[in-house]
Design a protein around this motif. Structure first.
Motif, PDB file in Angstrom:
ATOM      1  N   LEU A   1       0.787  -1.237   0.000  1.00 20.40           N
ATOM      2  CA  LEU A   1       0.000   0.000   0.000  1.00 20.40           C
ATOM      3  C   LEU A   1       0.823   1.294   0.000  1.00 20.40           C
ATOM      4  O   LEU A   1       0.279   2.364  -0.260  1.00 20.40           O
ATOM      5  CB  LEU A   1      -0.920   0.008   1.228  1.00 20.40           C
ATOM      6  N   HIS A   2       2.123   1.228   0.288  1.00 22.44           N
ATOM      7  CA  HIS A   2       2.871   2.454   0.568  1.00 22.44           C
ATOM      8  C   HIS A   2       2.981   3.431  -0.607  1.00 22.44           C
ATOM      9  O   HIS A   2       3.131   4.626  -0.396  1.00 22.44           O
ATOM     10  CB  HIS A   2       4.262   2.140   1.144  1.00 22.44           C
ATOM     11  N   ASP A   3       2.899   2.961  -1.829  1.00 22.48           N
ATOM     12  CA  ASP A   3       3.003   3.853  -2.988  1.00 22.48           C
ATOM     13  C   ASP A   3       1.709   3.935  -3.792  1.00 22.48           C
ATOM     14  O   ASP A   3       1.688   4.531  -4.867  1.00 22.48           O
ATOM     15  CB  ASP A   3       4.139   3.396  -3.919  1.00 22.48           C
ATOM     16  N   ILE A   4       0.648   3.352  -3.308  1.00 25.15           N
ATOM     17  CA  ILE A   4      -0.601   3.315  -4.071  1.00 25.15           C
ATOM     18  C   ILE A   4      -1.174   4.723  -4.296  1.00 25.15           C
ATOM     19  O   ILE A   4      -1.868   4.976  -5.268  1.00 25.15           O
ATOM     20  CB  ILE A   4      -1.635   2.364  -3.413  1.00 25.15           C
ATOM     21  N   GLY A   5      -0.809   5.672  -3.444  1.00 24.65           N
ATOM     22  CA  GLY A   5      -1.253   7.059  -3.590  1.00 24.65           C
ATOM     23  C   GLY A   5      -0.574   7.806  -4.719  1.00 24.65           C
ATOM     24  O   GLY A   5      -0.897   8.968  -4.987  1.00 24.65           O
ATOM     25  N   ARG A   6       0.341   7.162  -5.409  1.00 26.88           N
ATOM     26  CA  ARG A   6       0.970   7.823  -6.559  1.00 26.88           C
ATOM     27  C   ARG A   6      -0.056   8.127  -7.649  1.00 26.88           C
ATOM     28  O   ARG A   6       0.139   9.048  -8.428  1.00 26.88           O
ATOM     29  CB  ARG A   6       2.127   6.979  -7.097  1.00 26.88           C
ATOM     30  N   VAL A   7      -1.133   7.386  -7.680  1.00 24.34           N
ATOM     31  CA  VAL A   7      -2.197   7.689  -8.645  1.00 24.34           C
ATOM     32  C   VAL A   7      -2.696   9.107  -8.397  1.00 24.34           C
ATOM     33  O   VAL A   7      -2.792   9.918  -9.332  1.00 24.34           O
ATOM     34  CB  VAL A   7      -3.362   6.668  -8.542  1.00 24.34           C
ATOM     35  N   GLN A   8      -2.980   9.444  -7.143  1.00 21.71           N
ATOM     36  CA  GLN A   8      -3.453  10.791  -6.806  1.00 21.71           C
ATOM     37  C   GLN A   8      -2.339  11.824  -6.969  1.00 21.71           C
ATOM     38  O   GLN A   8      -2.601  12.975  -7.322  1.00 21.71           O
ATOM     39  CB  GLN A   8      -4.004  10.831  -5.375  1.00 21.71           C
ATOM     40  N   GLU A   9      -1.094  11.422  -6.734  1.00 26.64           N
ATOM     41  CA  GLU A   9       0.018  12.351  -6.937  1.00 26.64           C
ATOM     42  C   GLU A   9       0.104  12.751  -8.411  1.00 26.64           C
ATOM     43  O   GLU A   9       0.230  13.935  -8.735  1.00 26.64           O
ATOM     44  CB  GLU A   9       1.340  11.717  -6.483  1.00 26.64           C
TER      45      GLU A   9
ATOM     46  N   THR B   1      -2.298  12.477 -10.735  1.00 32.31           N
ATOM     47  CA  THR B   1      -3.531  13.034 -11.309  1.00 32.31           C
ATOM     48  C   THR B   1      -4.043  14.282 -10.592  1.00 32.31           C
ATOM     49  O   THR B   1      -4.730  15.090 -11.201  1.00 32.31           O
ATOM     50  CB  THR B   1      -4.653  11.975 -11.329  1.00 32.31           C
ATOM     51  N   GLU B   2      -3.709  14.428  -9.286  1.00 34.35           N
ATOM     52  CA  GLU B   2      -4.252  15.546  -8.515  1.00 34.35           C
ATOM     53  C   GLU B   2      -3.190  16.393  -7.817  1.00 34.35           C
ATOM     54  O   GLU B   2      -3.516  17.384  -7.173  1.00 34.35           O
ATOM     55  CB  GLU B   2      -5.235  15.012  -7.458  1.00 34.35           C
ATOM     56  N   GLY B   3      -1.925  15.979  -7.891  1.00 35.33           N
ATOM     57  CA  GLY B   3      -0.845  16.736  -7.268  1.00 35.33           C
ATOM     58  C   GLY B   3      -0.729  16.555  -5.761  1.00 35.33           C
ATOM     59  O   GLY B   3      -0.028  17.321  -5.098  1.00 35.33           O
ATOM     60  N   ILE B   4      -1.368  15.537  -5.196  1.00 39.95           N
ATOM     61  CA  ILE B   4      -1.294  15.269  -3.751  1.00 39.95           C
ATOM     62  C   ILE B   4      -0.046  14.429  -3.488  1.00 39.95           C
ATOM     63  O   ILE B   4       0.211  13.454  -4.204  1.00 39.95           O
ATOM     64  CB  ILE B   4      -2.552  14.495  -3.280  1.00 39.95           C
ATOM     65  N   ASP B   5       0.730  14.796  -2.470  1.00 38.60           N
ATOM     66  CA  ASP B   5       1.910  13.996  -2.119  1.00 38.60           C
ATOM     67  C   ASP B   5       1.503  12.542  -1.940  1.00 38.60           C
ATOM     68  O   ASP B   5       0.537  12.234  -1.233  1.00 38.60           O
ATOM     69  CB  ASP B   5       2.564  14.501  -0.830  1.00 38.60           C
TER      70      ASP B   5
END
Length: 161
Positions: free
Chosen positions: A68-76, A78-82
């Motif tokens: 799970l640790h890098d799954i937020g790269r999608v939002q990074e 597409t939305e610029g969220i760290d």
């Protein structure tokens, strides 16, 4: 030994959706990719480091955090969220949906939150996870090393544990 919650994450529909989006967003990336190979390398290295430091942390927690640790790269992308922040939010949603126990969920989120912090006590699970994430990269064989934004002293130019 099967890892109950890590395996629940793997088959979770939302996780699979985010993973496929991440693969699509990084398909032309020349630098390190954030894929299953990376996730499993982080987990395996963290397991080794925990053993060396005699830090007790369940394999299910380590593997779940690694998945799970890098799954937020999608939002990074597409939305610029760290991505470390977005990964925590996405992980919470997934962990809730798979009925992960609260204490386990808290530790997984703590590892995810720490994977980009630089100054930490080296004998904590969070510091181990941070180090495993960084050691998972084989900079010594990377074709894009000359263009990489990592500082040379941060690159893995030798094999280390």
């Amino acid at each position: 030994m099967k890892l109950e919650y890590a395996n629940r994450i793997l088959i979770n529909e939302y996780y699979q959706d985010q993973l496929h989006k991440l693969y699509e967003l990084e398909k032309d990336r020349i630098f390190c990719r954030h894929d299953m190979e990376h996730f499993l390398n982080v987990a395996r290295i963290a397991m080794i480091l925990c053993g060396q430091k005699k830090i007790e942390l369940s394999a299910d927690i380590i593997y779940s955090a690694a998945l799970l640790h890098d799954i937020g790269r999608v939002q990074e992308y597409t939305e610029g969220i760290d991505h470390d922040v977005a990964s925590q939010v996405t992980a919470e949603e997934i962990l809730d949906s798979i009925e992960c126990p609260r204490k386990m969920r808290e530790k997984i989120i703590s590892l995810i939150a720490a994977h980009r912090k630089i100054e930490m006590d080296l004998d904590t699970p969070e510091a181990i996870f941070y180090k495993a994430d960084k050691l998972s990269r084989n900079c010594f064989e990377c074709e894009a090393r000359a263009q990489c934004k990592w500082k040379k002293e941060k690159m893995n130019l030798e094999i280390e544990v």
